[in-house]
Design a protein around this motif. Structure first.
Motif, PDB file in Angstrom:
ATOM      1  N   GLY A 103       0.835  -1.197   0.000  1.00 51.39           N
ATOM      2  CA  GLY A 103       0.000   0.000   0.000  1.00 51.39           C
ATOM      3  C   GLY A 103       0.867   1.243   0.000  1.00 51.39           C
ATOM      4  N   ILE A 104       0.261   2.383  -0.230  1.00 50.09           N
ATOM      5  CA  ILE A 104       0.979   3.651  -0.246  1.00 50.09           C
ATOM      6  C   ILE A 104       0.248   4.656   0.635  1.00 50.09           C
ATOM      7  CG2 ILE A 104       1.992   3.264  -2.513  1.00 50.09           C
ATOM      8  CD1 ILE A 104      -0.104   5.139  -3.702  1.00 50.09           C
ATOM      9  N   GLY A 105       0.914   5.767   0.928  1.00 50.28           N
ATOM     10  CA  GLY A 105       0.327   6.758   1.825  1.00 50.28           C
ATOM     11  C   GLY A 105       0.449   8.178   1.325  1.00 50.28           C
ATOM     12  N   ARG A 106       0.444   8.358   0.001  1.00 48.13           N
ATOM     13  CA  ARG A 106       0.514   9.726  -0.522  1.00 48.13           C
ATOM     14  C   ARG A 106      -0.792  10.455  -0.269  1.00 48.13           C
ATOM     15  NH1 ARG A 106       2.017   7.305  -6.332  1.00 48.13           N
ATOM     16  NH2 ARG A 106       3.987   6.280  -5.793  1.00 48.13           N
ATOM     17  N   GLY A 107      -0.741  11.784  -0.376  1.00 49.24           N
ATOM     18  CA  GLY A 107      -1.994  12.508  -0.281  1.00 49.24           C
ATOM     19  C   GLY A 107      -1.850  13.890   0.314  1.00 49.24           C
ATOM     20  N   ALA A 108      -2.916  14.647   0.193  1.00 50.02           N
ATOM     21  CA  ALA A 108      -2.978  16.008   0.724  1.00 50.02           C
ATOM     22  C   ALA A 108      -4.445  16.359   0.939  1.00 50.02           C
ATOM     23  CB  ALA A 108      -2.318  16.987  -0.245  1.00 50.02           C
ATOM     24  N   SER A 109      -4.690  17.482   1.550  1.00 53.82           N
ATOM     25  CA  SER A 109      -6.068  17.920   1.760  1.00 53.82           C
ATOM     26  C   SER A 109      -6.811  17.975   0.436  1.00 53.82           C
ATOM     27  CB  SER A 109      -6.082  19.307   2.412  1.00 53.82           C
ATOM     28  OG  SER A 109      -5.533  19.250   3.713  1.00 53.82           O
ATOM     29  N   VAL A 110      -8.043  17.499   0.444  1.00 55.11           N
ATOM     30  CA  VAL A 110      -8.854  17.468  -0.770  1.00 55.11           C
ATOM     31  C   VAL A 110      -9.120  18.893  -1.247  1.00 55.11           C
ATOM     32  CG1 VAL A 110     -11.117  16.837  -1.696  1.00 55.11           C
ATOM     33  CG2 VAL A 110      -9.891  15.248  -0.185  1.00 55.11           C
ATOM     34  N   GLY A 111      -8.936  19.098  -2.519  1.00 54.24           N
ATOM     35  CA  GLY A 111      -9.185  20.415  -3.100  1.00 54.24           C
ATOM     36  C   GLY A 111      -7.992  21.337  -3.093  1.00 54.24           C
ATOM     37  N   THR A 112      -6.809  20.817  -2.772  1.00 57.90           N
ATOM     38  CA  THR A 112      -5.611  21.666  -2.721  1.00 57.90           C
ATOM     39  C   THR A 112      -4.671  21.408  -3.900  1.00 57.90           C
ATOM     40  OG1 THR A 112      -4.431  20.067  -1.305  1.00 57.90           O
ATOM     41  CG2 THR A 112      -5.699  21.818  -0.204  1.00 57.90           C
ATOM     42  N   GLY A 113      -5.197  20.777  -4.938  1.00 60.11           N
ATOM     43  CA  GLY A 113      -4.401  20.592  -6.144  1.00 60.11           C
ATOM     44  C   GLY A 113      -3.591  19.320  -6.189  1.00 60.11           C
ATOM     45  N   HIS A 114      -3.866  18.377  -5.284  1.00 56.52           N
ATOM     46  CA  HIS A 114      -3.111  17.120  -5.238  1.00 56.52           C
ATOM     47  C   HIS A 114      -4.031  15.922  -5.438  1.00 56.52           C
ATOM     48  CE1 HIS A 114       0.489  19.237  -3.874  1.00 56.52           C
ATOM     49  NE2 HIS A 114      -0.319  19.937  -3.089  1.00 56.52           N
ATOM     50  N   GLY A 115      -5.017  16.103  -6.284  1.00 55.60           N
ATOM     51  CA  GLY A 115      -5.989  15.036  -6.516  1.00 55.60           C
ATOM     52  C   GLY A 115      -5.363  13.768  -7.052  1.00 55.60           C
ATOM     53  N   SER A 116      -4.331  13.899  -7.863  1.00 56.15           N
ATOM     54  CA  SER A 116      -3.720  12.699  -8.450  1.00 56.15           C
ATOM     55  C   SER A 116      -3.063  11.835  -7.371  1.00 56.15           C
ATOM     56  CB  SER A 116      -2.695  13.091  -9.513  1.00 56.15           C
ATOM     57  OG  SER A 116      -1.664  13.893  -8.948  1.00 56.15           O
ATOM     58  N   ALA A 117      -2.441  12.464  -6.387  1.00 59.66           N
ATOM     59  CA  ALA A 117      -1.831  11.700  -5.296  1.00 59.66           C
ATOM     60  C   ALA A 117      -2.906  11.007  -4.462  1.00 59.66           C
ATOM     61  CB  ALA A 117      -0.992  12.613  -4.414  1.00 59.66           C
ATOM     62  N   ASN A 118      -4.002  11.705  -4.200  1.00 60.40           N
ATOM     63  CA  ASN A 118      -5.096  11.092  -3.451  1.00 60.40           C
ATOM     64  C   ASN A 118      -5.704   9.923  -4.217  1.00 60.40           C
ATOM     65  OD1 ASN A 118      -4.868  12.856  -1.259  1.00 60.40           O
ATOM     66  ND2 ASN A 118      -6.233  14.362  -2.190  1.00 60.40           N
ATOM     67  N   ARG A 119      -5.890  10.090  -5.523  1.00 57.22           N
ATOM     68  CA  ARG A 119      -6.434   8.999  -6.333  1.00 57.22           C
ATOM     69  C   ARG A 119      -5.496   7.808  -6.341  1.00 57.22           C
ATOM     70  NH1 ARG A 119      -8.171  13.237  -9.558  1.00 57.22           N
ATOM     71  NH2 ARG A 119      -6.307  13.116 -10.878  1.00 57.22           N
ATOM     72  N   ALA A 120      -4.188   8.070  -6.441  1.00 53.96           N
ATOM     73  CA  ALA A 120      -3.214   6.979  -6.450  1.00 53.96           C
ATOM     74  C   ALA A 120      -3.304   6.162  -5.168  1.00 53.96           C
ATOM     75  CB  ALA A 120      -1.806   7.531  -6.633  1.00 53.96           C
ATOM     76  N   THR A 121      -3.455   6.842  -4.041  1.00 55.71           N
ATOM     77  CA  THR A 121      -3.588   6.141  -2.765  1.00 55.71           C
ATOM     78  C   THR A 121      -4.853   5.297  -2.730  1.00 55.71           C
ATOM     79  OG1 THR A 121      -2.287   7.761  -1.542  1.00 55.71           O
ATOM     80  CG2 THR A 121      -3.900   6.496  -0.279  1.00 55.71           C
ATOM     81  N   LEU A 122      -5.955   5.852  -3.192  1.00 55.73           N
ATOM     82  CA  LEU A 122      -7.216   5.113  -3.213  1.00 55.73           C
ATOM     83  C   LEU A 122      -7.135   3.909  -4.149  1.00 55.73           C
ATOM     84  CD1 LEU A 122      -9.578   8.202  -3.217  1.00 55.73           C
ATOM     85  CD2 LEU A 122      -9.517   6.442  -1.436  1.00 55.73           C
ATOM     86  N   VAL A 123      -6.547   4.104  -5.313  1.00 59.89           N
ATOM     87  CA  VAL A 123      -6.447   3.003  -6.286  1.00 59.89           C
ATOM     88  C   VAL A 123      -5.584   1.874  -5.741  1.00 59.89           C
ATOM     89  CG1 VAL A 123      -5.496   2.352  -8.536  1.00 59.89           C
ATOM     90  CG2 VAL A 123      -6.940   4.385  -8.339  1.00 59.89           C
TER      91      VAL A 123
END
Length: 251
Positions: free
Chosen positions: A94-114
Motif C-alpha cells: 500500500g501507499i500513503g501519498r496525499g494532501a487535503s482534498v481540493g488543494t491541487g493534489h488530486g492525483s496523489a489522493n487517487r493513487a492512494t485510493l487506487v
C-alpha cells in the motif's frame, strides 16, 4: 483450539517497512516465504539475508505491482506453486501519498485510493481463489487506525482507503464464516516506517516494536487486531465517540 501453523506465507509490499519486518520475523520462526514487491533489488537482498540467517527455509520472490490486477492474478498462484501451496496471505502492499482534498493534489489522493483499495481487492481475489480451492487458509488485510474516523490533511484519502479495506475484509469473512478459511484485519497505529514519514503522531512506536506486535497479532488470527494493542485499542474506541473538533486535534 490452537490455530494450525501457517508454514507457507506470501507477503506483499515485502521490500521494506512492515512487510520486510514480517518476513524477518516469520523466517526466524522457520516459515517458508513468498515475497512480492515492486523493488526487486531490495527483495533479492532480503532473500539473501533470510537464507543466510535461516538456511533451512525456502524464500521465493517476484516483482509485483498490485495496481495491475492481471499481474496479481499471474504472480500469486505462481509464487504459491513454487512453495507447493499457500497457508497465509498478508495483503500488506500500500501507499500513503496525499494532501487535503481540493488543494491541487488530486492525483496523489487517487493513487492512494487506487493502490490501497483496488490493489488490495486484487490481492484478496487471488488469495481467496487459492484458499477456496484448498478449503483452508488465512487472509490478513493490513488496514490502519486511520480508518476509524475521517482524517484531515495528508491522511484523508489514506484513511478512507483503509476504511474501505475494513468493509472488504469483513465481507469476505462473512462469506467464508464456518469454513477452514480465516480472515484477519489488522489496524496498525503510528509505527515508524517510511510510509509514515511526516505523518507520525502521538504514541508512535519504533519499527521493531511495531513489527513484533504485528507478528504476534497475525499469529493469533483474531477477527480484528489493533497494533500495538496498547494504546491503540482504547484510543480507537475513544476516536469513535469523540467529537470531530477533538479528533481533528488528535490526528
Amino acid at each position: 483450539m490452537p490455530h494450525p501453523v501457517r508454514q507457507r506465507i506470501l507477503i506483499t509490499g515485502a521490500s521494506s517497512g512492515l512487510g520486510a519486518g514480517l518476513a524477518r520475523r516469520f523466517a526466524a520462526r522457520g516459515r517458508d516465504l513468498a515475497l512480492a514487491a515492486r523493488r526487486t533489488d531490495r527483495l533479492e537482498m532480503l532473500r539473501e539475508e533470510l537464507l543466510t540467517a535461516h538456511p533451512g527455509i525456502r524464500v521465493v520472490t517476484a516483482a509485483l505491482d498490485v495496481d495491475d490486477p492481471a499481474a496479481v492474478d499471474d504472480v500469486v498462484p505462481r509464487l504459491a506453486g513454487q512453495l507447493g501451496g499457500l497457508d497465509r496471505f498478508v495483503a500488506n502492499a500500500g501507499i500513503g501519498r496525499g494532501a487535503s482534498v481540493g488543494t491541487g493534489h488530486g492525483s496523489a489522493n487517487r493513487a492512494t485510493l487506487v493502490t490501497n483499495v483496488l490493489g488490495t481487492h486484487a490481492q484478496a481475489e487471488a488469495a481467496m481463489a487459492l484458499f477456496r480451492a484448498q478449503g483452508a487458509g488465512h487472509l490478513v488485510v493490513v488496514s490502519s487506525v486511520a480508518a476509524v474516523r475521517g482524517m484531515r490533511g495528508t491522511r484523508t484519502a489514506y484513511g478512507a482507503s483503509k476504511a474501505a479495506l475494513n468493509a472488504l475484509a469483513e465481507g469476505i469473512r462473512s462469506d467464508v464464516l464456518g469454513t477452514g478459511i480465516r480472515v484477519t484485519t489488522v489496524l496498525p497505529g503510528f509505527i515508524a516506517t517510511d510510509l509514515n514519514a511526516g505523518r507520525r503522531g502521538p504514541f508512535t512506536v519504533d519499527l521493531d516494536r511495531g513489527v513484533d506486535a504485528l507478528t504476534a497479532a497475525i499469529e493469533r488470527e483474531p477477527v480484528r487486531a489493533y497494533v500495538p494493542e496498547w494504546p491503540w485499542r482504547p484510543v480507537s474506541a475513544l476516536l469513535r465517540v469523540l467529537p470531530l473538533p477533538v479528533v481533528r486535534r488528535f490526528t
